[in-house]
Design a protein around this motif. Sequence first.
Motif, PDB file in Angstrom:
ATOM      1  N   THR A  60       0.859  -1.188   0.000  1.00  0.00           N
ATOM      2  CA  THR A  60       0.000   0.000   0.000  1.00  0.00           C
ATOM      3  C   THR A  60       0.900   1.245   0.000  1.00  0.00           C
ATOM      4  OG1 THR A  60      -0.050  -0.094   2.417  1.00  0.00           O
ATOM      5  CG2 THR A  60      -1.902  -1.086   1.248  1.00  0.00           C
ATOM      6  N   PRO A  61       0.405   2.362  -0.523  1.00  0.00           N
ATOM      7  CA  PRO A  61       1.264   3.563  -0.570  1.00  0.00           C
ATOM      8  C   PRO A  61       1.779   3.953   0.813  1.00  0.00           C
ATOM      9  CG  PRO A  61      -0.742   3.914  -1.832  1.00  0.00           C
ATOM     10  CD  PRO A  61      -0.914   2.602  -1.134  1.00  0.00           C
ATOM     11  N   VAL A  62       0.888   3.898   1.811  1.00  0.00           N
ATOM     12  CA  VAL A  62       1.305   4.108   3.204  1.00  0.00           C
ATOM     13  C   VAL A  62       1.184   2.757   3.896  1.00  0.00           C
ATOM     14  CG1 VAL A  62       0.830   5.297   5.378  1.00  0.00           C
ATOM     15  CG2 VAL A  62       0.495   6.498   3.208  1.00  0.00           C
ATOM     16  N   PRO A  63       2.289   2.210   4.381  1.00  0.00           N
ATOM     17  CA  PRO A  63       2.217   0.848   4.937  1.00  0.00           C
ATOM     18  C   PRO A  63       1.243   0.755   6.109  1.00  0.00           C
ATOM     19  CG  PRO A  63       4.477   1.690   4.933  1.00  0.00           C
ATOM     20  CD  PRO A  63       3.621   2.811   4.500  1.00  0.00           C
TER      21      PRO A  63
END
Lengths: 468, 114
Positions: A60-63
């Motif tokens: 995901t773009p932000v973990p």
Amino acid sequence: MFYLLPFHFQPVGEKEILTNDLGDYLIIPRGSVQRIINREISPSEDLYKDLLASFIISETPVPHLLDNMATRLATRKSFLDNFTALHIFVMTLRCNQNCIYCQALSRDSSFKGCDMKESDLMTAVDLMFRSPAKHLTMEFQGGEPTLVSDLIQKGILYAEQKNQSECRQITYVICSNCVNVSNELLEFCRQYNVVFSTSLDGPFYLHNHNRGKIDSYQKVIAGIDKVREALGADKVSALMTTSEDSLRYPREIIDAYRENGFHSVFLRALNPYGLAQDNNNWPAYFDAFVDFYKQALEYILELNKQGEGFVEEFTALILRKILTPFPIGFVDLQTPAGIINNVIVYNYDGYVYASDESRMLAENKDFTFRLGKISDKYEDLFYGRKAQELSRIWATEYIAGCSECAYQSICGADPVRNYSTQGDAYGYRPDSTICRKNKAIIEYIFKLLDERTEEVLPIFMNWISGTR
Amino acid sequence: MTTININDDGLVEFSIDTSIYDEWVIEKVLYWLSADYIITRCNDTNSYIQNVTLEPKDGHCITDFQQLKEKLSNDFIDYKNRQTIARETANIRDLLFAKAFANSDDFVEFTFKD
């Protein structure tokens, strides 16, 4: 599709070592980084799972585990929460040995005017208690600090008195050559749980040669025995310094430590300060030191495989940084640097210095890292202009040559060494001997972990588990 | 990068296409050579080409030219990869450090919407 997370890499032979700020590492085939960047790793590959698990990539773009990652990063930097824990008190510059490579430029034992004033000692203890650290180390150095044992006792008694309301954990250390420790001082040390740190360079011929004496070894061993008898076997530790002559005796040095009842050694290279400064051709010395280190470590691993628990302490420090999420207290491998953040020096001359090496420079009339007088305000010393200037250059995360290095979270920044060896506190990595040495040693340890895992990992885990 | 040559004066010469390798990459690669070489850089007018000359410093001799060529070739590729990683991860790294050094009481949990 996956997203990259921040990581660094270093090609080593046919492999690439990947590391991140959290302490994860992977050793994978050369060319893998290119495949990662090109998004050529398929979710069905084992490498994909390893990259996910090691926080090198995210789906995901932000973990999802960003908070977990932040906690791990904060834990690795948690030494900053405690701020200055090691407080070095240079009680005198006088010494009763005056070794040929002395890094502190000590004076003869009858020399006048180089003992710490009692008023400065007390003020320095007050400064020590301004530190927020729950665990303080009060370390007495010299010269030979036992030449002013009355001052040591006054300092400890004052710290004990203050600590009745402060309630800190305090470790007292006397760095002594153990040549002439009085029974009275030993009794005091027993009462206040003081430990000794001494110097032992190896077998008698090497130790005596390094010190330019014929009987220094015998005196030190007798002193170590005396301290052990009075305080207990575990109350004395020893440090060795690898002179140019020492480089020829890796096994003999380890054996000298074993024969004298030690279960570890810290293979320590010469520092370019004091009398040691004139010693040699530094690049050649450090290349030879790395060879010496490898030979000594191989021998120590051999001993461990035969069932003898024996630790190389520098390796153990690096292993803690590679294999555990926790910070270490060793000031040379800190980023931000250990100076001020971890260590401070109250010198016999009434001034405060950023580190032990800083006060050694001062003996050559170079006061670059003098922070102020012991009588100055805590805020001006620890957060003053000089500390602020140093903070701009004291982290591997943002200085040239280190900021892309795969070993930046394992190694450390050291403006004082940069200054003393290169004339510039910012430092210049392409010809830095400490960069070359640390890189070589860290790479060697990674190589052992990768190529001889089954053989070395149980030994290394034992070294860092605290169960030894 | 064009072919790497040694000229008659013993200088190492090569050219870089700055549309492929920008200043960030070039400076990082050359930084590590600056202990051994005096480095001269010059941009071609009206093109993306930058010409680089390496002059060995006193006491340094090029013992293995092939090794130097391989190092340059590898370093340019590796530093370009490092640049890509740094660019793609700059925001998440800032976020990570901000969270790590923020007061934990101020943490706000994200609500993830993939």
